[in-house]
Design a protein around this motif. Sequence first.
Motif, short mmCIF file in Angstrom:
data_model
loop_
_atom_site.label_atom_id
_atom_site.label_comp_id
_atom_site.label_asym_id
_atom_site.label_seq_id
_atom_site.Cartn_x
_atom_site.Cartn_y
_atom_site.Cartn_z
N ASP A 271 0.82 -1.22 0.00
CA ASP A 271 0.00 0.00 0.00
C ASP A 271 0.85 1.27 0.00
N ARG B 213 0.34 1.38 -8.15
CA ARG B 213 -0.55 0.39 -7.54
C ARG B 213 -1.61 -0.09 -8.52
N ARG B 214 -2.02 0.76 -9.44
CA ARG B 214 -3.10 0.41 -10.37
C ARG B 214 -2.60 -0.01 -11.75
N VAL C 79 -5.97 -2.96 -9.20
CA VAL C 79 -5.23 -2.96 -7.94
C VAL C 79 -5.04 -4.39 -7.44
N GLU D 17 -1.40 -6.29 -7.12
CA GLU D 17 -0.96 -6.84 -5.84
C GLU D 17 -0.74 -8.35 -5.94
#
Length: 240
Positions: free
Chosen positions: A14, A21-22, A43, A47
Amino acid sequence: MSTSVTALTLGGLDKLPAHARRCVFWEIDPAVAADSREYSDPVFEKEAWLSTVLLEWGSCGQVAAIDDNIAGCALYSPPSAVPRAGLFPTSPVSPDAVLLTTLRAEFPYQDTDVAHQLVQAVVSDLIRRGVRAIESFGLRQDPPSTAMPDLGSLMLMERIAPARLRGNAAQAFECSPESCMIDADFLEEVGFKVVAAHHRFPRLRLELDRDHLWKEDVERALDQLLAAAAQEAPTRVCTF
């Protein structure tokens, strides 16, 4: 300003900047994304990819912070873990190299040395792990032209450009070579050499050896000595 660069961990995903992140420009095969009727959460996809690489290969990212504000990041991995790595006209990546895919300094830190510090952190990590080289697909800006592109160029860009993300949240976020690739001139500035030339997507390489690590350690030691000397310098008292 105080800058720190730390390795990305499973518990710190995070801490990546919003775009990183996207962004799944590198991590999702564009053909798979184009064929999918409903694109899943980028996202979650990012991850999941990062978690897999971290668990199976080890450290694959560095995150920079300035005064506790996220200032940039770098991401890297074996090219076999990057679906888009095989789509460029200058592919494939050399078998002895790790692929640097992402290197970003976030606003308002683009004019600082954040990008250079991220490169140093990546180099240090990979040298300690015995990696021989880093390669990256750089981006060169096309010169202004009114000429129509040839069919081959159009087909290439269709493969390189990502599929449009679907869904209300995804529509506001779209990746492209311009927003997701590293500027080739910057790569050359920090020591990368072109090993596969192309007017748009050259592949560049940085050879790694113990000299890189030695120089960085010496520079760090000198900085620490200078800082300590400044703190210990006696205050001169003038008497009249």
